[in-house]
Write an enzyme that holds these catalytic residues in place. Structure first.
Site, PDB file in Angstrom:
ATOM      1  N   CYS A   1       0.846  -1.199   0.000  1.00 46.83           N
ATOM      2  CA  CYS A   1       0.000   0.000   0.000  1.00 46.83           C
ATOM      3  C   CYS A   1       0.875   1.240   0.000  1.00 46.83           C
ATOM      4  O   CYS A   1       2.076   1.172   0.211  1.00 46.83           O
ATOM      5  CB  CYS A   1      -0.876   0.020   1.237  1.00 46.83           C
ATOM      6  SG  CYS A   1      -1.941  -1.434   1.351  1.00 46.83           S
ATOM      7  N   GLY A  27      -0.619   0.255  -4.804  1.00 49.88           N
ATOM      8  CA  GLY A  27      -1.941  -0.253  -4.482  1.00 49.88           C
ATOM      9  C   GLY A  27      -2.954   0.297  -5.454  1.00 49.88           C
ATOM     10  O   GLY A  27      -3.042   1.508  -5.633  1.00 49.88           O
ATOM     11  N   ASN A 106       0.670   1.354   5.980  1.00 50.45           N
ATOM     12  CA  ASN A 106       1.317   0.486   4.992  1.00 50.45           C
ATOM     13  C   ASN A 106       2.140  -0.540   5.753  1.00 50.45           C
ATOM     14  O   ASN A 106       2.912  -0.180   6.631  1.00 50.45           O
ATOM     15  CB  ASN A 106       2.211   1.313   4.060  1.00 50.45           C
ATOM     16  CG  ASN A 106       3.068   0.453   3.133  1.00 50.45           C
ATOM     17  OD1 ASN A 106       4.180   0.815   2.797  1.00 50.45           O
ATOM     18  ND2 ASN A 106       2.567  -0.699   2.722  1.00 50.45           N
ATOM     19  N   GLY A 107       1.938  -1.808   5.384  1.00 53.90           N
ATOM     20  CA  GLY A 107       2.637  -2.879   6.085  1.00 53.90           C
ATOM     21  C   GLY A 107       1.643  -3.931   6.493  1.00 53.90           C
ATOM     22  O   GLY A 107       0.507  -3.940   6.022  1.00 53.90           O
ATOM     23  N   TYR A 246      11.605  -4.392  -6.739  1.00 51.03           N
ATOM     24  CA  TYR A 246      10.354  -4.305  -7.486  1.00 51.03           C
ATOM     25  C   TYR A 246       9.382  -3.249  -6.979  1.00 51.03           C
ATOM     26  O   TYR A 246       8.779  -2.537  -7.787  1.00 51.03           O
ATOM     27  CB  TYR A 246       9.637  -5.663  -7.440  1.00 51.03           C
ATOM     28  CG  TYR A 246       8.220  -5.630  -7.972  1.00 51.03           C
ATOM     29  CD1 TYR A 246       7.961  -5.752  -9.338  1.00 51.03           C
ATOM     30  CD2 TYR A 246       7.133  -5.463  -7.106  1.00 51.03           C
ATOM     31  CE1 TYR A 246       6.662  -5.702  -9.822  1.00 51.03           C
ATOM     32  CE2 TYR A 246       5.827  -5.415  -7.599  1.00 51.03           C
ATOM     33  CZ  TYR A 246       5.600  -5.538  -8.958  1.00 51.03           C
ATOM     34  OH  TYR A 246       4.323  -5.489  -9.434  1.00 51.03           O
TER      35      TYR A 246
HETATM   36  P1  5GP Z   1       4.442 -14.676 -11.493  1.00 50.07           P
HETATM   37  O1  5GP Z   1       3.768 -14.623 -12.798  1.00 50.07           O
HETATM   38  O2  5GP Z   1       5.726 -15.415 -11.500  1.00 50.07           O
HETATM   39  O3  5GP Z   1       3.500 -15.136 -10.412  1.00 50.07           O
HETATM   40  O4  5GP Z   1       4.726 -13.185 -11.076  1.00 50.07           O
HETATM   41  C1  5GP Z   1       5.920 -12.571 -11.341  1.00 50.07           C
HETATM   42  C2  5GP Z   1       5.677 -11.198 -11.840  1.00 50.07           C
HETATM   43  O5  5GP Z   1       4.852 -10.495 -10.910  1.00 50.07           O
HETATM   44  C3  5GP Z   1       6.956 -10.406 -11.970  1.00 50.07           C
HETATM   45  O6  5GP Z   1       7.060  -9.984 -13.297  1.00 50.07           O
HETATM   46  C4  5GP Z   1       6.788  -9.201 -11.071  1.00 50.07           C
HETATM   47  O7  5GP Z   1       7.080  -8.040 -11.808  1.00 50.07           O
HETATM   48  C5  5GP Z   1       5.377  -9.206 -10.665  1.00 50.07           C
HETATM   49  N1  5GP Z   1       5.132  -8.865  -9.269  1.00 50.07           N
HETATM   50  C6  5GP Z   1       4.211  -7.936  -8.930  1.00 50.07           C
HETATM   51  N2  5GP Z   1       4.069  -7.838  -7.626  1.00 50.07           N
HETATM   52  C7  5GP Z   1       4.882  -8.689  -7.074  1.00 50.07           C
HETATM   53  C8  5GP Z   1       5.112  -9.003  -5.733  1.00 50.07           C
HETATM   54  O8  5GP Z   1       4.525  -8.452  -4.814  1.00 50.07           O
HETATM   55  N3  5GP Z   1       6.012  -9.947  -5.505  1.00 50.07           N
HETATM   56  C9  5GP Z   1       6.669 -10.523  -6.523  1.00 50.07           C
HETATM   57  N4  5GP Z   1       7.619 -11.390  -6.207  1.00 50.07           N
HETATM   58  N5  5GP Z   1       6.472 -10.247  -7.810  1.00 50.07           N
HETATM   59  C10 5GP Z   1       5.566  -9.348  -8.106  1.00 50.07           C
HETATM   60 MG    MG Z   2       6.783  -7.791 -13.930  1.00 47.69          MG
END
Ligand code: 5GP
Ligand code: MG
Ligand code: SF4
Length: 465
Positions: A1, A27, A106-107, A246
């Site tokens: 968030c 978010g 947030n958290g 990320y």
């Molecule tokens: P997957 O398709 O492997 O489940 O998701 C990976 C993709 O989700 C990555 O391209 C990454 O950019 C995106 N992603 C978005 N939010 C998150 C998050 O909170 N944790 C992680 N590990 N990946 C995320």
């Molecule tokens: Mg991605």
């Protein structure tokens, strides 16, 4: 968030809305604003969807007058999953004997189940399913003489991650948990002040970045200025390393470093650790872009936009259900066929979670006639869920929880698959000697399984560490 707040600016809610817009990547499900003016008292608005579709309408913004306001953009994380109800949308508001207060969090509170049970037994009436609401009820039970005192007392009972922006009739308050897991920064705007999850939201309102709120620090801001104190037992900070990989926006500054530069450095590390002969380095946009640029610079292999992202889609991961997420990949990303045909392609992405994205992309790239596909991932394998405010699925759904790197490579059907090492990631965020195994400098639980705060509720629910 994402959390944001402003004090000392006329029509502050407009600034708060802009700040929330700049934090939208944190978010996308819903947003809310609380504003205070002496004439109208506390006013609030909560809406599903994007900030730009709601908090830009004059008719709504006119209902949020005053020099003091806070806002929150929401996505549901562990414990608060499922369909978001409007009553789960923050900021939360409480009326106390000394006046009202609103908080945006947030958290993730790791002992929220236990606190909620106890509070309900003692008569609290919860309005939402959110872990954050506990804070308001704990404040209501406190004997503190003013609201910051009550907040302090409440937060001493709370475990887990919290970066909070709160307000009373006259004060803007910011707090970070003792480990400082989630970010929070202070800005100066005109004669007023702003608090924000990230610096990119200070930029949008023309605020000057003053400093980060320290782990364990509480700042109370009013017309006289900023007062700071440290109400919690000191601890070694454990900032979320995944914010660098990320979660934060690349144009934000974290720990004195540009997130973009860090991501480029991650790409360079990856290229050093896991080189491969190929014709093109392509990012999986947008999350993989800075790392792909770093990989290309380090390896000398040309960078190219082999995958084009439709800018009108949100972040796939944040879509709450599996079927929507599956659709999301195709709706959001398309292969640049002309470029890919006959080429050996290195694809750089930030992370592999369920593997849905990578699998779909590999199919699209091979369909387009690529000769080889090599995945390079800008984080170590995500083998553990996050309980501190980033939405990760249950452990069983994490590809890396059940498969080795080779098994993942075969499952994804790519020619090679390499993740950055944990030490390499630490080097890229500026720790020249890598990770201190005895006392890690960051939270990296989703990669290492070493949880800096015991996830009490999850252990109660049967989670095995
Ligand atoms: P997957 O398709 O492997 O489940 O998701 C990976 C993709 O989700 C990555 O391209 C990454 O950019 C995106 N992603 C978005 N939010 C998150 C998050 O909170 N944790 C992680 N590990 N990946 C995320
Ligand atoms: Mg991605
Ligand atoms: Fe960040 Fe991962 Fe720690 Fe969660 S578990 S706070 S995503 S490093």
């Amino acid at each position: 968030c994402g959390v944001f707040g402003v004090i000392g600016m006329t029509d502050s809610a407009n600034f708060t809305a802009l700040g929330m817009h700049a934090l939208q990547h944190r978010g996308q499900e819903a947003g809310g604003i609380v504003a205070y003016s002496p004439e109208t008292g506390f006013q609030s608005a909560r809406r599903f969807g994007y900030v730009r579709d709601n908090f830009t309408k004059a008719s709504l913004m006119e209902t949020l007058p005053g020099q003091l306001s806070i806002g929150h953009v929401r996505y549901s994380t562990a414990g608060t999953k499922g369909a978001t109800a409007i009553r789960d949308v923050q900021p939360f508001f409480g009326e106390f004997s000394m006046g009202g207060a609103a908080i945006a969090h947030n958290g993730n509170i790791t002992n929220a189940d236990a606190l909620r049970r106890e509070l309900i037994e003692r008569g609290s009436i919860f309005q939402s399913s959110s872990d954050s609401e506990c804070i308001i009820h704990l404040m209501a039970r406190s004997m503190g003489r003013n609201i910051p005192d009550r907040m302090e007392e409440a937060l001493r009972k709370v475990e887990g991650a919290f970066s909070i922006v709160a307000m009373t009739r006259t004060k803007l308050i910011g707090v970070r948990d003792p480990l400082g897991v989630r970010p929070l920064v202070l800005g100066r705007v005109g004669d007023g002040w702003a608090l924000s999850s990230e610096t990119c939201a200070l930029d949008i309102i023309g605020a000057e970045f003053v400093r980060e709120i320290e782990p364990g620090e509480m700042v109370v801001i009013n017309a006289q200025g900023v007062q700071s104190h440290f109400p919690f037992r000191p601890a070694r900070p454990r900032f979320c390393i995944f914010e660098h990989v990320y979660f934060s926006r690349p144009d934000s500054i974290l720990g004195g470093r540009s997130v973009y530069e860090t991501r480029e450095a991650i790409g360079r590390e990856l290229a050093k650790e896991s080189p491969v002969e190929a014709d093109l380095v392509c990012p999986v946009p947008d999350s993989g872009t800075p790392a792909a640029i770093g990989f290309s610079l380090e390896s000398g292999i040309p960078y190219a936009m082999g995958i084009i992202r439709n800018q009108y889609m949100g972040r796939t991961f944040i879509e709450p259900t599996e079927s929507i997420r599956n659709m999301g990949v195709r709706l959001k990303l398309n292969v640049n066929r002309a470029l890919i045909k006959g080429k050996r392609v290195i694809l750089v992405d930030d992370s592999v979670v369920r593997g849905t994205t990578s699998r779909k992309i590999k199919e699209m790239i091979l369909d387009a006639g690529a000769a080889e596909v090599h995945f390079r991932i800008a984080s170590p394998p995500t083998a553990w869920p996050c309980f501190y405010g980033v939405d990760t699925p249950e452990r069983e759904k994490l590809l890396a929880a059940t498969m080795s790197e080779e098994e993942m490579r075969d499952h994804l059907g790519v020619d090679s698959l390499k993740f950055i090492s944990l030490d390499g990631l630490y080097r890229a965020v500026g720790e020249a000697k890598g990770r201190d195994a005895n006392s890690p400098q960051y939270c990296d639980a989703c990669f290492s399984g070493e949880y800096p705060v015991k996830p009490a509720d999850m252990l109660d629910r049967g989670f095995q560490m």
